[in-house]
Design a protein around this motif. Structure first.
Motif: not given
Lengths: 284, 323
Positions: B50-64, B67-72
């Motif tokens: 879970q922690a790794e996935l949170t990190q991977r989607f940057s879920l703790d960061d602001p939405l912007g 979005f960038v990591s989602y697009l990447k």
């Protein structure tokens, strides 16, 4: 020059058929409590009972009366269809008319948005959103309308552009009429037939989408809907029950969509004079 | 000028869809990881994962930033991981895509062909019995929802008559090869294909009939008649050919409908294409897979429509779309 649309629709075979069918289904839906002695959610003691005088279309796997659910299901389809059509035409008229009246940058931006929204396949995006939100009837209406309005907006803008050059609108302008006054008193009344045609098309698509979403099982589980009845019944298609459980909602749904299709087809013929009989053309 | 304008529309549409599929799970109440992966998958995950996935989607960061990591991730073809299938979403979709393409492709070809022929014949005989029967029949047909046509065919040919298979695309474990395999595939394909052709045919038919009716009223038809051309020639060479153009656009506009129709019909016949995959992902609440399917379907539809737009300008030089 002026066509009596109501008279034309009533005289046209498809128009008449569509009107009769829709009226019939609306009456059945309104009178639902009088036509059955059961509640749609209520459980009776027998499951999978075949049609009898007690249960006109038998009962389903948990013993609910299928005829009752069929009647109440009509309400959902009609409410979603009409609701989405009304909401969507409101947005279309507002967007289309203001774009045509104001022009300029606003018009260009609005039409850019419409062009982009039009190429989005509505069913797929609505499935995506519904899968997360599991919409109830009201949310379903809003969701469908959000993806249906652009088509109407484009037609209404084009129509308004030609209407606003007409004499009576120009006259009203010279008297200092504001855009809202122009819209309500001079443009919207003349948009009547286009608005009705768009609404019929939208209602048809909305009913279709609602049925599809419930068939996929991604609408609010407490809403009684023909699409959901079919999804439910399809799971028991190995039993004999499909004859009175699966087919009736399917045919009811098809009949309702057919009715709107007939009406829309007849209106299209009336609005497009080149497709009308009586206009001379080679080959006749 | 036109090409640029149209391309921008498609680009905006694409960005809108990306935003919807990005924002929806993240704006849902509760843990975004749960909305992205679904409840069942989340329970099965270890806290480290879970922690790794949170990190991977940057879920703790602001939405912007998210979005960038989602697009990447999307750019790398990473549409997420399906816990239900235990495989990357992209691979799962690609595996079932050929069946859907086969179904949609054949249905579009057959229904366009039949629709044009019927439309030309019907438009030419406007007002006669053949025309009335065809018109009433096909309009009524278009009122039937795609999945219900599928159900009717399935019940009649599959369950009642027993001459068609009830599910699947090939007979499982039969080990057929060559011609036997081809016949088996066609045998399974017939009913879903028939259903989709029936769903699609009315659109093409009505459009061809309407254009036919208007074209027949034009002067060059009268000229052709005066020259003493044969009826068949007038019907197909003069009028029919000129009625073709709108049909190409319609094919584009109806493509979205054909694909969604195919999705619903596959569900009815348990045909192992993208539609069945979507239905199972909805039932299993396999959100990454569901999102991947819908995103990919939309992109395919957008691309195809754009190409048809370009083709249309080639076919008819009069169209410039200038406003």
């Amino acid at each position: 020059m002026h066509i009596n649309y109501w008279q034309e629709t009533k005289n046209d075979f498809f128009g008449k058929l569509g009107l009769i069918l829709i009226t019939l289904i609306v009456v059945l839906a309104i009178l639902a409590p009088l036509l059955t002695s059961y509640q749609p959610q209520a459980y009776t003691d027998t499951a999978f009972s075949p049609p009898s005088w007690q249960h006109l279309l038998g009962t389903n796997d948990v013993g609910q009366d299928i005829w009752t659910r069929l009647l109440y299901g009509a309400r959902t389809s009609l409410i979603v269809g009409c609701g989405a059509a009304v909401l969507s035409i409101l947005i279309s008229v507002l967007a289309g008319c203001t774009a045509a009246l104001f022009g300029g940058l606003y018009d260009r931006l609005m039409m850019r948005l419409v062009d982009a929204m039009i190429v989005i396949p509505p069913v797929i995006v609505v499935i995506l959103v519904a899968a997360y939100l599991r919409p109830n009837t009201l949310l379903m209406i809003v969701l469908i309308a959000v993806f249906l309005w652009p088509g109407g907006a484009r037609v209404i803008r084009a129509q308004t552009l030609s209407l606003k050059e007409r004499m009576h609108v120009a006259a009203a302008r010279t008297f200092g009429a504001g855009w809202l006054h122009l819209l309500v008193h001079h443009i919207i009344p003349d948009l009547g037939p286009v608005i009705v045609a768009t609404m019929i098309r939208d209602a048809r698509r909305a009913i279709f989408m609602e049925a599809g979403l419930s068939f996929l099982g991604i609408s609010d589980p407490s809403v009684i809907s023909w699409g959901k009845m079919m999804q439910h019944a399809l799971r028991f298609s190995y039993l004999n029950v499909w004859k009175w459980w699966l087919l009736p909602p399917g045919f009811a749904l098809s009949l309702l969509i057919c009715a709107f299709t007939f009406l829309g087809f007849s209106l299209e013929k009336i609005l497009n004079p080149r497709l009308r009989k009586g206009v001379s053309h080679a080959g006749d | 000028m036109k090409k640029a304008g149209s391309a921008v529309s498609y680009l905006i549409a694409f960005i809108l869809i990306l935003m919807i599929s990005f924002l929806l799970p993240r704006l849902m109440p509760g843990n975004p990881l749960m909305a992205i992966y679904g409840e069942e998958a989340l329970i099965a995950m270890t806290p480290e994962l879970q922690a790794e996935l949170t990190q991977r989607f940057s879920l703790d960061d602001p939405l912007g930033t998210q979005f960038v990591s989602y697009l990447k991730a999307l750019l790398h073809g990473d549409m997420g991981y399906s816990y239900f299938h235990n495989a990357p979403v992209f691979d799962v979709i690609i595996a079932s895509l050929p069946w859907t393409l086969l179904l949609v492709g054949l249905a579009v070809l057959i229904s366009s062909f039949l629709g044009i022929i019927l439309g030309i014949e019907s438009g030419y005989r406007r007002g006669e019995t053949t025309d009335k029967v065809l018109l009433t029949g096909l309009i009524s047909l278009s009122g039937f929802p795609d999945f219900f046509i599928g159900i009717l065919l399935l019940l009649f040919f599959g369950a009642a008559l027993g001459i068609a298979p009830l599910a699947g695309a090939v007979t499982p474990y039969a080990g057929k090869t060559g011609l036997a395999l081809l016949i088996d595939v066609l045998h399974h394909l017939t009913l879903p294909l028939l259903a989709l052709v029936l769903v699609r045919i009315t659109g093409t038919y009505l459009l061809t009939r309407n254009t036919m009716v208007t074209t027949l009223g034009e002067a060059f038809i009268l000229t052709a008649k005066a020259k003493g051309c044969r009826e068949r020639e007038i019907r197909y060479r003069h009028a029919g050919r000129n009625s073709l153009l709108p049909v190409v656009t319609a094919a584009g506009l109806q493509l979205a409908g054909s694909i969604t129709g195919a999705l619903f019909i596959e569900i009815v016949f348990s045909y192992p294409g993208v539609g069945s995959l979507l239905y199972n992902s909805l039932l299993a609440r396999d959100y990454p897979l569901m999102q991947g399917i819908l995103l990919m379907t939309t992109v395919v539809i957008l691309l195809a429509n754009y190409m048809i737009d370009l083709l249309y300008t080639r076919l008819d030089p009069r169209i410039t779309y200038s406003r």
